[in-house]
Design an enzyme around this catalytic site. Structure first.
Site, PDB file in Angstrom:
ATOM      1  N   ILE A 137      45.137  43.151  40.919  1.00 46.28           N
ATOM      2  CA  ILE A 137      43.879  42.903  41.626  1.00 46.28           C
ATOM      3  C   ILE A 137      42.894  44.051  41.418  1.00 46.28           C
ATOM      4  O   ILE A 137      43.270  45.205  41.434  1.00 46.28           O
ATOM      5  CB  ILE A 137      44.160  42.647  43.117  1.00 46.28           C
ATOM      6  CG1 ILE A 137      42.976  41.989  43.779  1.00 46.28           C
ATOM      7  CG2 ILE A 137      44.537  43.882  43.880  1.00 46.28           C
ATOM      8  CD1 ILE A 137      43.374  41.162  44.981  1.00 46.28           C
ATOM      9  N   ASP A 139      39.204  45.224  42.932  1.00 41.67           N
ATOM     10  CA  ASP A 139      38.118  44.873  43.850  1.00 41.67           C
ATOM     11  C   ASP A 139      36.920  45.776  43.642  1.00 41.67           C
ATOM     12  O   ASP A 139      36.027  45.458  42.889  1.00 41.67           O
ATOM     13  CB  ASP A 139      38.578  44.756  45.302  1.00 41.67           C
ATOM     14  CG  ASP A 139      39.415  45.923  45.772  1.00 41.67           C
ATOM     15  OD1 ASP A 139      39.503  46.920  45.047  1.00 41.67           O
ATOM     16  OD2 ASP A 139      39.958  45.838  46.885  1.00 41.67           O
ATOM     17  N   THR A 140      36.877  46.955  44.251  1.00 39.36           N
ATOM     18  CA  THR A 140      35.680  47.782  44.049  1.00 39.36           C
ATOM     19  C   THR A 140      35.639  48.349  42.632  1.00 39.36           C
ATOM     20  O   THR A 140      34.591  48.723  42.139  1.00 39.36           O
ATOM     21  CB  THR A 140      35.660  48.967  45.027  1.00 39.36           C
ATOM     22  OG1 THR A 140      36.770  49.816  44.731  1.00 39.36           O
ATOM     23  CG2 THR A 140      35.716  48.515  46.458  1.00 39.36           C
ATOM     24  N   LYS A 142      36.984  51.158  41.778  1.00 38.21           N
ATOM     25  CA  LYS A 142      37.126  52.629  41.811  1.00 38.21           C
ATOM     26  C   LYS A 142      38.518  53.047  41.376  1.00 38.21           C
ATOM     27  O   LYS A 142      38.703  54.005  40.634  1.00 38.21           O
ATOM     28  CB  LYS A 142      36.865  53.145  43.235  1.00 38.21           C
ATOM     29  CG  LYS A 142      35.416  53.165  43.607  1.00 38.21           C
ATOM     30  CD  LYS A 142      35.248  53.751  45.005  1.00 38.21           C
ATOM     31  CE  LYS A 142      34.049  53.118  45.684  1.00 38.21           C
ATOM     32  NZ  LYS A 142      34.150  53.093  47.133  1.00 38.21           N
ATOM     33  N   LYS A 167      37.817  40.665  42.458  1.00 35.94           N
ATOM     34  CA  LYS A 167      37.064  40.221  43.641  1.00 35.94           C
ATOM     35  C   LYS A 167      35.570  40.420  43.441  1.00 35.94           C
ATOM     36  O   LYS A 167      35.153  41.419  42.860  1.00 35.94           O
ATOM     37  CB  LYS A 167      37.501  41.040  44.861  1.00 35.94           C
ATOM     38  CG  LYS A 167      38.852  40.657  45.384  1.00 35.94           C
ATOM     39  CD  LYS A 167      39.065  41.291  46.751  1.00 35.94           C
ATOM     40  CE  LYS A 167      40.497  41.141  47.176  1.00 35.94           C
ATOM     41  NZ  LYS A 167      40.760  41.817  48.451  1.00 35.94           N
ATOM     42  N   PHE A 188      40.918  39.031  51.659  1.00 42.00           N
ATOM     43  CA  PHE A 188      42.223  39.661  51.461  1.00 42.00           C
ATOM     44  C   PHE A 188      43.279  38.601  51.170  1.00 42.00           C
ATOM     45  O   PHE A 188      43.439  37.662  51.927  1.00 42.00           O
ATOM     46  CB  PHE A 188      42.602  40.470  52.697  1.00 42.00           C
ATOM     47  CG  PHE A 188      43.641  41.505  52.404  1.00 42.00           C
ATOM     48  CD1 PHE A 188      43.291  42.691  51.783  1.00 42.00           C
ATOM     49  CD2 PHE A 188      44.963  41.278  52.720  1.00 42.00           C
ATOM     50  CE1 PHE A 188      44.254  43.640  51.481  1.00 42.00           C
ATOM     51  CE2 PHE A 188      45.928  42.223  52.427  1.00 42.00           C
ATOM     52  CZ  PHE A 188      45.576  43.411  51.812  1.00 42.00           C
ATOM     53  N   VAL A 189      43.972  38.772  50.064  1.00 38.87           N
ATOM     54  CA  VAL A 189      44.983  37.788  49.661  1.00 38.87           C
ATOM     55  C   VAL A 189      46.363  38.440  49.604  1.00 38.87           C
ATOM     56  O   VAL A 189      46.480  39.652  49.398  1.00 38.87           O
ATOM     57  CB  VAL A 189      44.639  37.177  48.282  1.00 38.87           C
ATOM     58  CG1 VAL A 189      43.409  36.311  48.349  1.00 38.87           C
ATOM     59  CG2 VAL A 189      44.452  38.266  47.236  1.00 38.87           C
TER      60      VAL A 189
HETATM   61  N1  HPA Z   1      45.593  41.928  48.880  1.00 33.56           N
HETATM   62  C1  HPA Z   1      46.587  42.828  48.687  1.00 33.56           C
HETATM   63  N2  HPA Z   1      46.375  44.031  48.149  1.00 33.56           N
HETATM   64  C2  HPA Z   1      45.105  44.329  47.769  1.00 33.56           C
HETATM   65  C3  HPA Z   1      44.042  43.430  47.939  1.00 33.56           C
HETATM   66  C4  HPA Z   1      44.297  42.168  48.521  1.00 33.56           C
HETATM   67  O1  HPA Z   1      43.405  41.315  48.706  1.00 33.56           O
HETATM   68  N3  HPA Z   1      42.922  44.043  47.465  1.00 33.56           N
HETATM   69  C5  HPA Z   1      43.325  45.254  47.012  1.00 33.56           C
HETATM   70  N4  HPA Z   1      44.630  45.455  47.183  1.00 33.56           N
END
Ligand code: HPA
Ligand code: MG
Length: 226
Positions: A137, A139-140, A142, A167, A188-189
């Site tokens: 995953i 997301d940001t 960083k 994300k 959040f998954v």
């Molecule tokens: N789920 C679990 N771990 C994570 C997530 C998420 O959505 N985003 C970054 N680490």
């Protein structure tokens, strides 16, 4: 640097899941009873993840040609994606006339506290690396930037990053892996090795949203009862 900026074509983003995607009702699938109250929906069924991973494996093989590779699995959340990706690459090699010498190494990154990304990043492992990275995953972005700075210090010939989920985060760095499974809303998954405080990694059937409320409450109750 490996990865790209986020002004890419639709194909580069992988399968785009829209903000209003409600997921599938839980009772259409099987998931462990001990988690039923904590989950909202099945977000991406396991079969879809596997089919998408197979296609990423093919893209990776097309791009890498005959280079030897080191697959760097980003623990803990990336272990399932990495294992499935490596399996797909092995199957594709068997079914084509290609050989792709491959080593697998592991690195551990910690930047999450509960369900929040923190500035505080720890890297453990991978003292002696040469190439490719698989993370479940992004997301940001960083965390990924910090990891890549670390890996580049070993001067590998090429670095490619595969991310199962990216994300849509408004405050993100714009970083995008070279291979993306799915672009998802900023929620959040859990499941498929992704955890919430070490729980839910054992949901290997499908990727599921954490409903939140019941689980937070239950944890509070457990804490208070010790
Ligand atoms: N789920 C679990 N771990 C994570 C997530 C998420 O959505 N985003 C970054 N680490
Ligand atoms: Mg985690």
């Amino acid at each position: 640097m490996a990865g790209r900026e986020r002004n890419q074509t639709d194909m580069d983003k992988g399968i785009v899941i829209p903000d209003d995607w409600p997921g599938y009702p839980l009772d259409l699938f099987t998931s462990p009873e001990h988690y039923c109250e904590d989950l909202e929906c099945v977000y991406i069924p396991h079969g879809v993840i596997m089919d998408r991973t197979e296609r990423l494996a093919r893209n990776i093989m097309d791009d890498l040609g005959d280079h030897d590779i080191v697959v760097l699995c980003v623990l803990k959340g990336g272990y399932q994606f990495c294992a499935d990706l490596v399996d797909c690459i092995k199957v594709l090699c068997r079914h084509s006339n290609k050989t792709l010498p491959m080593r697998v190494d592991f690195i551990r990154l910690k930047s999450y506290l509960n369900d929040q990304s923190t500035e505080d990043l720890h890297i453990e492992g991978a003292e002696n690396l040469s190439v490719l990275s698989g993370k479940a995953i992004v997301d940001t972005g960083k965390t990924m930037k910090t990891l890549l700075d670390h890996v580049e210090a070993f001067s590998p010939k090429m670095i490619k990053v595969a991310g199962l989920l990216v994300k849509r985060v408004p405050s993100g760095t714009g970083y995008l892996p070279d291979y993306v499974g799915f672009e998802i809303p900023n929620r959040f998954v859990v499941g498929y090795a992704l955890d919430y405080n070490e729980y839910f990694r054992d949901l290997n059937l499908c990727l599921i949203f954490l409903c939140g409320k019941q689980f937070f409450d239950k944890q509070k109750v457990q804490k208070n009862s010790f």
